[in-house]
Design an enzyme around this catalytic site. Structure first.
Site, PDB file in Angstrom:
ATOM      1  CD  GLU A  58      49.258  28.304  49.576  1.00  0.00           C
ATOM      2  OE1 GLU A  58      49.786  28.686  48.504  1.00  0.00           O
ATOM      3  OE2 GLU A  58      49.470  28.866  50.657  1.00  0.00           O
TER       4      GLU A  58
ATOM      5  CG  ASP B 128      41.903  34.989  50.953  1.00  0.00           C
ATOM      6  OD1 ASP B 128      41.695  36.182  51.165  1.00  0.00           O
ATOM      7  OD2 ASP B 128      42.808  34.579  50.215  1.00  0.00           O
TER       8      ASP B 128
ATOM      9  CG  HIS C  10      48.799  31.767  46.763  1.00  0.00           C
ATOM     10  ND1 HIS C  10      49.518  31.658  47.930  1.00  0.00           N
ATOM     11  CD2 HIS C  10      48.478  33.089  46.684  1.00  0.00           C
ATOM     12  CE1 HIS C  10      49.616  32.843  48.504  1.00  0.00           C
ATOM     13  NE2 HIS C  10      49.006  33.730  47.761  1.00  0.00           N
TER      14      HIS C  10
ATOM     15  CG  ASN D 265      52.702  29.764  46.251  1.00  0.00           C
ATOM     16  OD1 ASN D 265      51.857  30.586  45.866  1.00  0.00           O
ATOM     17  ND2 ASN D 265      52.558  29.075  47.371  1.00  0.00           N
TER      18      ASN D 265
HETATM   19  C1  F6R Z   1      44.584  37.849  49.477  1.00  0.00           C
HETATM   20  C2  F6R Z   1      44.831  36.686  48.645  1.00  0.00           C
HETATM   21  C3  F6R Z   1      46.196  36.312  48.200  1.00  0.00           C
HETATM   22  C4  F6R Z   1      47.044  37.512  47.766  1.00  0.00           C
HETATM   23  C5  F6R Z   1      48.446  37.048  47.345  1.00  0.00           C
HETATM   24  C6  F6R Z   1      49.344  38.225  46.996  1.00  0.00           C
HETATM   25  O1  F6R Z   1      43.215  37.981  49.776  1.00  0.00           O
HETATM   26  O2  F6R Z   1      43.912  36.005  48.347  1.00  0.00           O
HETATM   27  O3  F6R Z   1      46.105  35.392  47.131  1.00  0.00           O
HETATM   28  O4  F6R Z   1      46.415  38.156  46.700  1.00  0.00           O
HETATM   29  O5  F6R Z   1      49.033  36.328  48.387  1.00  0.00           O
HETATM   30  O6  F6R Z   1      49.547  38.971  48.158  1.00  0.00           O
HETATM   31  P1  F6R Z   1      50.296  40.385  48.084  1.00  0.00           P
HETATM   32  O7  F6R Z   1      49.413  41.293  47.330  1.00  0.00           O
HETATM   33  O8  F6R Z   1      50.458  40.804  49.524  1.00  0.00           O
HETATM   34  O9  F6R Z   1      51.594  40.140  47.396  1.00  0.00           O
END
Ligand code: F6R
Length: 241
Positions: A143, A67, A138, A136
């Site tokens: 989301e 992303d 995701h 959450n």
């Molecule tokens: C990042 C991504 C997100 C993160 C998730 C956890 O490229 O796609 O899904 O993997 O938000 O983020 P952290 O590792 O910062 O807790």
């Protein structure tokens, strides 16, 4: 789904890097799906060490990131482009032309999403997809919603995610509201998936994803249906399993 629990973030990072290294040794032109965020940072450090000390060779590796925020230029320090170069790409011998990250400045976002999917298909699809997980549930920026979504697309970030990611920005107002993300369909097409999670703030999401109903309200729960998916967790993230 296989679940492995290790004692610490360091152990998780080492184990994750070994899985990635094993994949690259088995297939030099591996297509890696990569994630940003805090979770994979230790794994990227380990992979950098393996490249420097053990000559782990990324010269034929192809990467596709999950992303990118919309509205951020690649040289913006908050962009995922910047993150990947800062934390991994500049330290290893991956070819710049083999790295792919969605275009946060695309004028025609639908076309950019389609081109990203097509480039991924041309590369033969993802061999090993690395995932983190949001509090959450995701994955990527998919989301919680009323239905599982399809291929790479534009998403509006949830308030939860904006708040969680504000730690990387000067203020919550600076966090972009939209992003381009690989869709659930894109992620599920990966041949192998490695989801990493550490810390107690991920424990509820891990429980829901691994043991709950398969429900778009918890996007990661779809991974229960993937034929080759590993959850690699530290003890805190695994505490409700
Ligand atoms: C990042 C991504 C997100 C993160 C998730 C956890 O490229 O796609 O899904 O993997 O938000 O983020 P952290 O590792 O910062 O807790």
């Amino acid at each position: 789904m296989e679940i492995y629990v290790v004692d610490s973030y360091e152990a998780l990072s080492t184990r994750a890097a070994l899985i990635v290294a094993g994949q690259i040794c088995a297939k030099a032109d591996t297509v890696l799906g990569l994630a940003t965020g805090s979770t994979p940072l230790g794994m990227y450090r380990e992979l950098t060490e393996m490249h420097k000390k053990q000559k782990l060779d990324f010269s034929r590796v192809i990467s596709f990131n999950l992303d990118e925020y919309l509205g951020l230029a690649p040289d913006n320090v908050q962009s995922y482009h910047y993150f990947m170069w800062e934390n991994l790409f500049q330290h290893i011998n991956i070819r710049p032309e083999n790295t792919h990250i969605p275009d946060g400045l695309a004028a025609d976002t639908d076309a950019a999403c389609l081109q990203y999917e097509q480039a991924l298909q041309r590369a033969g699809g993802v061999d090993l997809q690395i995932l983190g997980i949001g509090r959450n549930g995701h994955i990527g920026f998919n989301e919680p919603s009323s239905r599982f979504t399809g291929p790479t697309h534009v998403v509006r970030l949830s308030e939860d995610t904006i708040k969680a990611n504000a730690r990387f920005f000067a203020s919550v107002e600076e966090v972009p509201t939209h992003a381009i993300t690989m869709g659930i369909k894109t992620i599920m097409q990966a041949k192998k998936i490695l989801l990493l999670a550490n810390g107690k703030e991920k424990a509820q999401a891990i429980k829901a994803a691994a043991c709950g109903d398969i429900d778009p309200a918890v996007p990661a729960s779809i991974l229960q249906l993937h034929p080759d998916c590993i959850f690699l967790l530290d003890r805190e993230a695994a505490q409700y399993l």
